[in-house]
Design an enzyme around this catalytic site. Structure first.
Site, PDB file in Angstrom:
ATOM      1  N   ARG A   1       0.826  -1.205   0.000  1.00 34.55           N
ATOM      2  CA  ARG A   1       0.000   0.000   0.000  1.00 34.55           C
ATOM      3  C   ARG A   1       0.860   1.254   0.000  1.00 34.55           C
ATOM      4  O   ARG A   1       0.497   2.267  -0.606  1.00 34.55           O
ATOM      5  CB  ARG A   1      -0.921   0.011   1.224  1.00 34.55           C
ATOM      6  CG  ARG A   1      -1.941  -1.117   1.259  1.00 34.55           C
ATOM      7  CD  ARG A   1      -3.008  -0.942   0.191  1.00 34.55           C
ATOM      8  NE  ARG A   1      -4.054  -1.935   0.341  1.00 34.55           N
ATOM      9  CZ  ARG A   1      -4.072  -3.111  -0.233  1.00 34.55           C
ATOM     10  NH1 ARG A   1      -3.050  -3.472  -1.007  1.00 34.55           N
ATOM     11  NH2 ARG A   1      -5.072  -3.953  -0.051  1.00 34.55           N
TER      12      ARG A   1
ATOM     13  N   LYS B   1      -6.397   2.249   1.190  1.00 28.62           N
ATOM     14  CA  LYS B   1      -7.436   1.244   0.988  1.00 28.62           C
ATOM     15  C   LYS B   1      -7.224   0.058   1.917  1.00 28.62           C
ATOM     16  O   LYS B   1      -6.158  -0.554   1.955  1.00 28.62           O
ATOM     17  CB  LYS B   1      -7.418   0.774  -0.472  1.00 28.62           C
ATOM     18  CG  LYS B   1      -8.463  -0.270  -0.805  1.00 28.62           C
ATOM     19  CD  LYS B   1      -8.375  -0.686  -2.260  1.00 28.62           C
ATOM     20  CE  LYS B   1      -9.404  -1.768  -2.574  1.00 28.62           C
ATOM     21  NZ  LYS B   1      -9.332  -2.213  -3.996  1.00 28.62           N
TER      22      LYS B   1
END
Length: 418
Positions: free
Chosen positions: A358, A393
């Protein structure tokens, strides 16, 4: 073994054909280099032909023309077998024919000269012949031939008195020479071929070791060879790096796939060098993404510094090229090991890996984004710019930083193997 497609180049034809026709159970099938196989078999046939021809001359010289004719015929048979192979591209049939001719000559000379004592133990050439069958044909044929030859030897032992009495003893010098030839020839052939295969085995083992070490870390490879499996290990803290090419799909859309692969190979090969330089472990490549871990399979205290140093040098290298990278780093606990029993791959698992991914995917082109856990480990060694909170996310809001450079007052980072 499947037959190889043979090119029309005569210089390479012979060796490829020979190895391609060897039965999988034979020693020839263990040699991957066709040229080596060809030289070995050529040396065997030609050498045996020369030895048989010289022995035939000695037999003529010492008054044994019948035995000489049989042995000279064997020399011709060996050369004919070699020509047969060159002409027909076969191995098994010529090898069987050579074995048959050898047996016929050994029995004929043994009977002509009058048994073991008078022939100098000529029948003992069967030892080398059995050995040659292991190399040329395989264990099954060699075992069957050895059994046949053992029975033949026992039968000849029982008829030895009758054979000895059937004719006057040959010249003593001939008997001594034949005995020496059988003894020395057996020793030379068996020793030389065995020595060759021992060296070949060592070479193949070294090659296998290198291939295994290209797939697994040295420590993991050693455990796999010793135990047959690798136990997954927990590491309290390591650092994971993800590097990904920005706009890869759009950049290479419609271009030649070969050109794309060549460029990726050039970049990732350099990344491999950087990874080794700093004692990190390349985990895998996924398309245009490159994953590295520091602190596995051997734990180290400076894993975050090593990972950051690798990332900075990756960016430096990419700055001079046609592509731009996004890089993300995170530090934390993982489990590392090998899963499955085929196509081994050393890997790391855990939320630490997901967060590192991420950090890359939510980063900015040409920059290294790190998590708070990594920042705490490297803040004293690298200049970092706070990015603040970002929405990630699956993670919610995370505080991140960009790595700008190595602190000049700390000197260059010289991480190596832990």
């Amino acid at each position: 073994m499947a037959k190889s497609d043979i090119s029309e180049k005569p210089s390479a034809d012979v060796w490829v054909r020979l190895s391609g026709r060897a039965r999988p159970s034979s020693a020839l099938a263990t040699i991957e280099n066709p040229a080596t196989v060809g030289r070995l078999v050529a040396g065997t046939f030609v050498g045996a032909a020369l030895l048989s021809g010289c022995t035939a001359l000695l037999m003529f010289r010492y008054g044994e023309p019948e035995a000489a004719s049989a042995t000279f015929g064997l020399a011709v048979a060996y050369l004919a077998v070699w020509a047969w192979f060159l002409t027909t591209k076969q191995v098994l049939a010529p090898a069987a024919a050579a074995a048959g001719a050898s047996v016929a000559d050994l029995i004929a000379v043994h009977l002509i000269l009058g048994g073991y004592a008078h022939s100098g133990g000529w029948l003992f050439w069967g030892i080398v012949l059995t050995f040659a069958l292991v190399v040329m044909l395989g264990r099954r044929e060699a075992v069957g031939f050895a059994a046949f030859y053992a029975v033949l030897g026992i039968v000849m032992a029982f008829v030895e008195p009758a054979l000895g009495a059937s004719r006057p003893p040959p010249d003593p010098t001939l008997r001594a020479v034949l005995f020496a030839a059988v003894l020395v020839g057996n020793l030379a052939m068996v020793t030389s071929v065995l020595s060759y295969f021992v060296r070949q085995l060592a070479t193949e083992r070294e090659r296998s070791e290198k291939l295994l070490l290209n797939v697994l870390p040295a420590e993991v490879a050693a455990e796999l060879k010793q135990r047959g499996w690798v136990e997954a290990r927990r590491f309290d803290c390591i650092s994971v790096v993800f590097a990904d090419i920005v706009g890869f799909t759009q950049r290479y859309a419609g271009t030649d796939p070969g050109e794309m692969v060549d460029q990726l190979n050039e970049i990732f090969t350099h990344f491999d060098t950087l990874t080794d330089k700093h004692g990190c472990e390349k985990i895998r490549t996924i398309g245009d993404a490159y994953m590295v871990a520091a602190g596995v399979p051997v734990a180290r205290d400076d894993h975050a510094q090593a990972a950051t140093a690798v990332a900075l040098e990756m960016l430096d290298y990419a700055a001079d090229g046609p592509v731009t990278f996004r890089i993300g780093i995170n530090s934390g606990p993982v489990v590392a090991g090998v899963i499955g029993t085929s196509k081994f791959q050393y890997d790391v698992w855990g939320d630490t890996v997901n967060t590192a991914s991420r950090m890359e995917s939510h980063g900015e082109p040409g920059r290294i984004q790190i998590s708070e856990s990594t920042y705490r480990l490297i803040a004293d060694d690298f200049v970092c710019t706070p990015r603040g909170l970002i929405e990630v996310k699956g993670k919610g809001e995370l505080r991140t930083w960009f790595v700008d450079s190595r602190r000049t007052d700390r000197g260059p980072f010289k991480a190596g193997p832990p």
